[in-house]
Write an enzyme that holds these catalytic residues in place. Structure first.
Site, PDB file in Angstrom:
ATOM      1  N   GLY A  67      32.335 -25.595 -31.977  1.00 20.65           N
ATOM      2  CA  GLY A  67      33.411 -24.709 -32.420  1.00 20.65           C
ATOM      3  C   GLY A  67      32.991 -23.261 -32.462  1.00 20.65           C
ATOM      4  O   GLY A  67      31.790 -22.947 -32.555  1.00 20.65           O
ATOM      5  N   ASN A  68      33.949 -22.380 -32.364  1.00 19.51           N
ATOM      6  CA  ASN A  68      33.671 -20.952 -32.494  1.00 19.51           C
ATOM      7  C   ASN A  68      34.920 -20.197 -32.909  1.00 19.51           C
ATOM      8  O   ASN A  68      36.040 -20.654 -32.676  1.00 19.51           O
ATOM      9  CB  ASN A  68      33.056 -20.363 -31.208  1.00 19.51           C
ATOM     10  CG  ASN A  68      33.542 -21.075 -29.986  1.00 19.51           C
ATOM     11  OD1 ASN A  68      34.671 -20.866 -29.570  1.00 19.51           O
ATOM     12  ND2 ASN A  68      32.715 -21.960 -29.431  1.00 19.51           N
ATOM     13  N   THR A  83      25.910 -18.499 -31.419  1.00 23.40           N
ATOM     14  CA  THR A  83      25.634 -19.830 -30.875  1.00 23.40           C
ATOM     15  C   THR A  83      24.671 -20.574 -31.803  1.00 23.40           C
ATOM     16  O   THR A  83      23.988 -19.962 -32.632  1.00 23.40           O
ATOM     17  CB  THR A  83      25.035 -19.706 -29.446  1.00 23.40           C
ATOM     18  OG1 THR A  83      24.952 -21.002 -28.871  1.00 23.40           O
ATOM     19  CG2 THR A  83      23.663 -19.068 -29.456  1.00 23.40           C
ATOM     20  N   THR A 112      28.193 -16.900 -29.031  1.00 22.01           N
ATOM     21  CA  THR A 112      28.553 -18.177 -28.432  1.00 22.01           C
ATOM     22  C   THR A 112      28.917 -17.971 -26.969  1.00 22.01           C
ATOM     23  O   THR A 112      29.558 -16.968 -26.617  1.00 22.01           O
ATOM     24  CB  THR A 112      29.747 -18.811 -29.184  1.00 22.01           C
ATOM     25  OG1 THR A 112      30.256 -19.879 -28.398  1.00 22.01           O
ATOM     26  CG2 THR A 112      30.877 -17.823 -29.408  1.00 22.01           C
ATOM     27  N   SER A 113      28.541 -18.930 -26.100  1.00 23.69           N
ATOM     28  CA  SER A 113      28.891 -18.798 -24.681  1.00 23.69           C
ATOM     29  C   SER A 113      30.404 -18.920 -24.503  1.00 23.69           C
ATOM     30  O   SER A 113      30.961 -18.464 -23.505  1.00 23.69           O
ATOM     31  CB  SER A 113      28.179 -19.869 -23.862  1.00 23.69           C
ATOM     32  OG  SER A 113      28.536 -21.146 -24.335  1.00 23.69           O
ATOM     33  N   GLU A 114      31.073 -19.533 -25.478  1.00 21.87           N
ATOM     34  CA  GLU A 114      32.517 -19.703 -25.354  1.00 21.87           C
ATOM     35  C   GLU A 114      33.290 -18.445 -25.758  1.00 21.87           C
ATOM     36  O   GLU A 114      34.522 -18.443 -25.762  1.00 21.87           O
ATOM     37  CB  GLU A 114      32.974 -20.945 -26.110  1.00 21.87           C
ATOM     38  CG  GLU A 114      32.640 -22.203 -25.307  1.00 21.87           C
ATOM     39  CD  GLU A 114      32.888 -23.501 -26.037  1.00 21.87           C
ATOM     40  OE1 GLU A 114      33.163 -23.459 -27.236  1.00 21.87           O
ATOM     41  OE2 GLU A 114      32.789 -24.546 -25.393  1.00 21.87           O
ATOM     42  N   HIS A 133      38.404 -21.996 -31.798  1.00 22.51           N
ATOM     43  CA  HIS A 133      38.203 -23.128 -30.880  1.00 22.51           C
ATOM     44  C   HIS A 133      37.393 -24.201 -31.604  1.00 22.51           C
ATOM     45  O   HIS A 133      36.378 -23.895 -32.241  1.00 22.51           O
ATOM     46  CB  HIS A 133      37.444 -22.683 -29.622  1.00 22.51           C
ATOM     47  CG  HIS A 133      36.839 -23.840 -28.896  1.00 22.51           C
ATOM     48  ND1 HIS A 133      37.585 -24.878 -28.402  1.00 22.51           N
ATOM     49  CD2 HIS A 133      35.547 -24.156 -28.631  1.00 22.51           C
ATOM     50  CE1 HIS A 133      36.785 -25.766 -27.851  1.00 22.51           C
ATOM     51  NE2 HIS A 133      35.542 -25.361 -27.979  1.00 22.51           N
ATOM     52  N   HIS A 135      36.977 -28.953 -32.107  1.00 20.66           N
ATOM     53  CA  HIS A 135      37.116 -30.277 -31.484  1.00 20.66           C
ATOM     54  C   HIS A 135      37.732 -31.265 -32.469  1.00 20.66           C
ATOM     55  O   HIS A 135      37.106 -32.263 -32.828  1.00 20.66           O
ATOM     56  CB  HIS A 135      35.742 -30.785 -31.025  1.00 20.66           C
ATOM     57  CG  HIS A 135      34.944 -29.760 -30.270  1.00 20.66           C
ATOM     58  ND1 HIS A 135      33.593 -29.575 -30.441  1.00 20.66           N
ATOM     59  CD2 HIS A 135      35.317 -28.849 -29.339  1.00 20.66           C
ATOM     60  CE1 HIS A 135      33.163 -28.599 -29.645  1.00 20.66           C
ATOM     61  NE2 HIS A 135      34.191 -28.141 -28.976  1.00 20.66           N
ATOM     62  N   HIS A 196      37.729 -32.003 -23.947  1.00 17.43           N
ATOM     63  CA  HIS A 196      36.891 -31.072 -24.696  1.00 17.43           C
ATOM     64  C   HIS A 196      37.409 -30.829 -26.128  1.00 17.43           C
ATOM     65  O   HIS A 196      36.751 -31.195 -27.084  1.00 17.43           O
ATOM     66  CB  HIS A 196      36.818 -29.751 -23.906  1.00 17.43           C
ATOM     67  CG  HIS A 196      35.939 -28.724 -24.521  1.00 17.43           C
ATOM     68  ND1 HIS A 196      35.450 -27.656 -23.825  1.00 17.43           N
ATOM     69  CD2 HIS A 196      35.455 -28.578 -25.774  1.00 17.43           C
ATOM     70  CE1 HIS A 196      34.705 -26.919 -24.613  1.00 17.43           C
ATOM     71  NE2 HIS A 196      34.692 -27.459 -25.803  1.00 17.43           N
TER      72      HIS A 196
HETATM   73 ZN   LIG Z   1      33.913 -26.537 -27.505  1.00 20.71          ZN
END
Ligand SMILES: [Zn+2]
Length: 288
Positions: A67-68, A83, A112-114, A133, A135, A196
């Site tokens: 999550g982010n 991250t 975070t890469s997202e 974001h 899950h 995802h």
């Molecule tokens: Zn994710």
């Protein structure tokens, strides 16, 4: 009746505006990255991100470092979670400041890469000021089947979300992954990411986190209702139309109605409360 200029009230109005200008807090865009990162606004937004992160973890919408969360700070900066950290354990110093290209400009942690996903959403839709974001299991279960939850069953879901989009699968953290949401960002505040999880955007972090809760509760309730074995009753179409009218007034997007007008950032007041106060004072003086 012809209006005559009142030089005294004009002078007072100018003086009040000069005082307000002197006292006003600079916009984040006017500050260096380190000053923007230390501003009161950034501190308040960090606290909001930390609260939302804890809620995501407590509600079991994230596992491990999953999550982010991010939010915009002015038009040049984005505050985001780093991250490799549990969303339960965030501290103010963990929240990074990024520019709109994803470069960390203040803070010691790696982003975070997202964040790439978040930035695509911000660039595509100026109404998006915060992105969450995660899950959540029931919503993510839908993403595994390649279907979005059906609509027309629960009024709260219709008002806040409505039809959720389903973005195709791409490897998480890549630019290709970030771009999968682009066809949907204008008309949907909630997008399922195939195999995802889910991503929600709103005007604030708190509201984006609420969307996540509403989505997950809805998916869970729908799946329980299906197990009862009786046909589901749908909200009548004329009542859905009433909801769409309400959504337009509230400024919530919905793919079943025309796109919302674009917000005009250039006319956004620095501090709406302060500007309202100035207008009230000047109008009172003009009446004297
Ligand atoms: Zn994710």
């Amino acid at each position: 009746m012809e209006q005559f200029a009142n030089p005294i009230s004009e002078q007072v109005g100018e003086s009040v505006e000069a005082v307000v200008e002197t006292a006003r807090v600079p916009r984040p865009d006017e500050l260096s990255p380190s000053a923007a990162s230390r501003s009161f606004l950034a501190e308040a937004l960090r606290a909001e991100i930390i609260r939302a992160g804890r809620k995501l973890w407590e509600r079991q919408y994230v596992d491990g470092n999953g999550g982010n969360i991010s939010c915009r700070l002015g038009t040049k900066y984005v505050l985001c979670t780093p991250t490799m950290i549990s969303k339960r354990d965030l501290e103010p110093a963990d929240i990074c400041l990024s520019d709109m290209d994803g470069n960390i400009v203040a803070g010691d942690r790696l982003r975070t890469s997202e964040l790439l996903l978040h930035l695509e959403i911000y660039r595509a839709n100026p109404r998006a000021r915060a992105v969450v974001h995660c899950h959540p299991p029931y919503a993510t279960a839908f993403s595994l089947t390649g279907t979005a939850p059906p609509v027309g069953l629960i009024s709260e879901y219709e008002i806040f979300i409505g039809p959720a989009a389903l973005a195709r699968y791409e490897t998480p953290g890549t630019q290709a992954f970030a771009r999968t949401v682009l066809p949907f960002v204008e008309d949907h505040n909630t997008i399922l990411l195939a195999n995802h999880g889910a991503v929600c955007w709103s005007d604030t972090v708190t509201h984006a986190e609420w969307l996540t809760e509403i989505l997950e509760s809805y998916c869970k309730t729908y799946l329980i209702a299906r197990q009862i074995g009786k046909p589901l009753n749908h909200i009548p179409e004329d009542k859905i139309q009433e909801i769409l009218v309400l959504k337009r007034k509230l400024g919530f997007p919905d793919a079943r109605m025309d796109p919302l007008p674009k917000p005009d950032d250039s006319t956004a007041p620095v501090n709406p409360e302060l500007e309202k106060l100035v207008r009230q004072v000047v109008s009172r003086l003009e009446k004297q």
